[in-house]
Design a protein around this motif. Structure first.
Motif, PDB file in Angstrom:
ATOM      1  N   THR A  34       0.832  -1.215   0.000  1.00 48.26           N
ATOM      2  CA  THR A  34       0.000   0.000   0.000  1.00 48.26           C
ATOM      3  C   THR A  34       0.866   1.263   0.000  1.00 48.26           C
ATOM      4  O   THR A  34       0.526   2.261  -0.643  1.00 48.26           O
ATOM      5  CB  THR A  34      -0.939   0.009   1.222  1.00 48.26           C
ATOM      6  OG1 THR A  34      -1.642  -1.227   1.284  1.00 48.26           O
ATOM      7  CG2 THR A  34      -1.945   1.147   1.137  1.00 48.26           C
TER       8      THR A  34
ATOM      9  N   LEU B  19      -3.555   2.928   4.449  1.00 44.98           N
ATOM     10  CA  LEU B  19      -2.157   2.696   4.809  1.00 44.98           C
ATOM     11  C   LEU B  19      -1.937   2.838   6.306  1.00 44.98           C
ATOM     12  O   LEU B  19      -1.250   2.008   6.925  1.00 44.98           O
ATOM     13  CB  LEU B  19      -1.253   3.673   4.048  1.00 44.98           C
ATOM     14  CG  LEU B  19       0.240   3.598   4.387  1.00 44.98           C
ATOM     15  CD1 LEU B  19       0.786   2.199   4.138  1.00 44.98           C
ATOM     16  CD2 LEU B  19       1.024   4.633   3.572  1.00 44.98           C
TER      17      LEU B  19
ATOM     18  N   VAL C 227      -4.750  -5.750   0.135  1.00 44.37           N
ATOM     19  CA  VAL C 227      -4.551  -4.638  -0.790  1.00 44.37           C
ATOM     20  C   VAL C 227      -5.543  -4.695  -1.961  1.00 44.37           C
ATOM     21  O   VAL C 227      -6.252  -3.725  -2.237  1.00 44.37           O
ATOM     22  CB  VAL C 227      -3.097  -4.639  -1.317  1.00 44.37           C
ATOM     23  CG1 VAL C 227      -2.901  -3.481  -2.293  1.00 44.37           C
ATOM     24  CG2 VAL C 227      -2.117  -4.525  -0.163  1.00 44.37           C
TER      25      VAL C 227
ATOM     26  N   PHE D 118      -6.584   5.837   0.184  1.00 43.18           N
ATOM     27  CA  PHE D 118      -5.367   5.040   0.260  1.00 43.18           C
ATOM     28  C   PHE D 118      -4.528   5.422   1.475  1.00 43.18           C
ATOM     29  O   PHE D 118      -3.923   4.564   2.121  1.00 43.18           O
ATOM     30  CB  PHE D 118      -4.544   5.208  -1.026  1.00 43.18           C
ATOM     31  CG  PHE D 118      -5.103   4.457  -2.199  1.00 43.18           C
ATOM     32  CD1 PHE D 118      -4.791   3.124  -2.402  1.00 43.18           C
ATOM     33  CD2 PHE D 118      -5.949   5.081  -3.093  1.00 43.18           C
ATOM     34  CE1 PHE D 118      -5.303   2.431  -3.479  1.00 43.18           C
ATOM     35  CE2 PHE D 118      -6.465   4.400  -4.177  1.00 43.18           C
ATOM     36  CZ  PHE D 118      -6.146   3.060  -4.377  1.00 43.18           C
TER      37      PHE D 118
END
Length: 310
Positions: free
Chosen positions: A53, A186, A228, A182
Motif C-alpha cells: 500500500t 495505509l 490490498v 489510500f
C-alpha cells in the motif's frame, strides 16, 4: 450511461473476486497460523500489505492523514486489528468453513448498529432475519447434536460483532472528510502490522526463516489479494456501481468460504450444518434486502432536498 453499462460485467466480476479471495482467506490464515502462531501470521500479512500500500501511495503521491484524520485512521486501525486477530485466532481453533459462515453475521449486525448511530430504526422484518441467522449459527455449530459453540466459534462470532462496529464507525467517522482513501488504509495497515509485530516479538524472524514456498504463497495471498487488492477493488467499484449492488456481490463471501472449506480442505459438514449454512446465507441476504428497501426512501428524500437547495 452507456460506458457504465459496458463496465458493469467487469465491476461485478471483480467484486465477486473480492468475495472469493475473502472466502478463501480463512483456509490460508488457518494454514499459516498453524505453522507460525496467530500473532506472527497476522504480522506477516499486514507487513506485506502495508509495504504494498505504501508503494501504491508513493505512485499516486497520496498524502497520509494529519491531525484529527490521523487519529481517526489510527483508531480504525486498532479496531481492524481486533477484528483480524479474533478472526484468525478463531479460525485457528475451528474449521475454515465455520469461520467463513459465522463471520457473515456482521452483514446482519452492521445495519442494526448503523440504524442506532443514525437514529433510523429498521422494520420488524429485519429482526426476524437476524433471529433466523442466529438459529443458523446454532445449527452450524451443532455437529450432529446441539451443543455450545467451541472457543474458535465464539472468537469468530466476536470478530463479526467487532467488524460490525468497525464498519459502522468507518462509515460515520470518515464521511465528508478530505483524507484520501489510500492514505487512511495505509495508516490502518501500519497500525495492524505494528501491533502484531510487537505481539509476535522474537518469534517473527524465527518463523520467517522456517516458512516454505507454500506458506509464503499463503502470506502473499493474505497480504496482497485479501488486503490490498480487496480495498482497491472496493474503492474502484463503488464509483462505477451502486453501493447496494457492491454489498450484495461481496456478501457472497460465506458461499466461497463454504466451497473452499469443503472442496479444497475436505472439511466435513453434516445435514444440520448444511441447513445452518443455508439459513445464515439466506438470512444475511434477506436482511440486506430489507435494510436497502428501508433506506431508499430516505435517500430519495435527501436527494430531493439537495436538488431543491441547489
Amino acid at each position: 450511461m452507456a460506458p457504465r453499462m459496458r463496465s458493469e460485467p467487469l465491476v461485478d466480476l471483480l467484486l465477486v473476486s473480492v468475495a472469493a479471495v475473502w472466502g478463501a482467506s480463512f483456509l490460508a490464515a488457518k494454514d499459516v497460523a498453524a505453522e507460525t502462531g496467530v500473532p506472527t501470521a497476522v504480522a506477516l500479512r499486514f507487513l506485506v500489505a502495508a509495504a504494498a500500500t505504501w508503494l501504491i501511495c508513493l505512485a499516486r503521491r497520496e498524502r497520509l492523514p494529519r491531525g484529527q484524520g490521523l487519529v481517526i485512521a489510527a483508531c480504525l486501525g486498532c479496531s481492524q486489528a481486533v477484528v483480524i486477530g479474533l478472526e484468525t485466532w478463531g479460525v485457528h481453533l475451528t474449521s475454515a468453513t465455520n469461520a467463513g459462515l459465522l463471520i457473515s453475521l456482521a452483514l446482519v449486525m452492521t445495519p442494526v448498529l448503523d440504524g442506532i448511530a443514525s437514529r433510523s430504526w429498521l422494520p420488524r422484518s429485519y429482526f426476524v432475519a437476524a433471529v433466523a441467522a442466529v438459529v443458523g449459527v446454532a445449527l452450524l455449530v451443532s455437529e450432529g447434536g446441539l451443543r455450545t459453540p467451541t472457543v474458535g466459534d465464539g472468537l469468530v462470532i466476536a470478530a463479526a460483532i467487532v467488524r460490525a462496529f468497525h464498519v459502522t464507525a468507518s462509515a460515520h467517522l470518515t464521511r465528508d472528510r478530505a483524507e484520501g482513501t489510500f492514505g487512511v488504509v495505509l495508516v490502518q495497515m501500519i497500525v495492524c502490522a505494528a501491533a502484531f509485530t510487537a505481539m509476535a516479538g522474537p518469534d517473527l524472524p524465527t518463523a520467517v526463516a522456517k516458512l516454505n514456498g507454500q506458506q509464503w504463497a499463503n502470506v502473499l495471498f493474505l497480504g496482497l489479494l485479501c488486503s490490498v487488492f480487496a480495498f482497491i477493488v472496493q474503492l474502484w467499484a463503488v464509483r462505477r456501481t451502486s453501493a447496494s449492488r457492491a454489498s450484495m456481490l461481496m456478501g457472497t463471501e460465506p458461499v466461497w468460504a463454504l466451497l473452499v472449506g469443503v472442496l479444497i480442505a475436505g472439511e466435513a459438514i453434516g445435514v444440520l450444518g448444511i441447513g445452518g449454512a443455508v439459513l445464515i446465507i439466506a438470512a444475511s441476504y434477506a436482511g440486506q434486502a430489507i435494510e436497502r428497501r428501508h433506506r431508499q426512501p430516505s435517500l430519495r428524500s435527501a436527494r430531493s432536498a439537495a436538488r431543491s437547495c441547489s
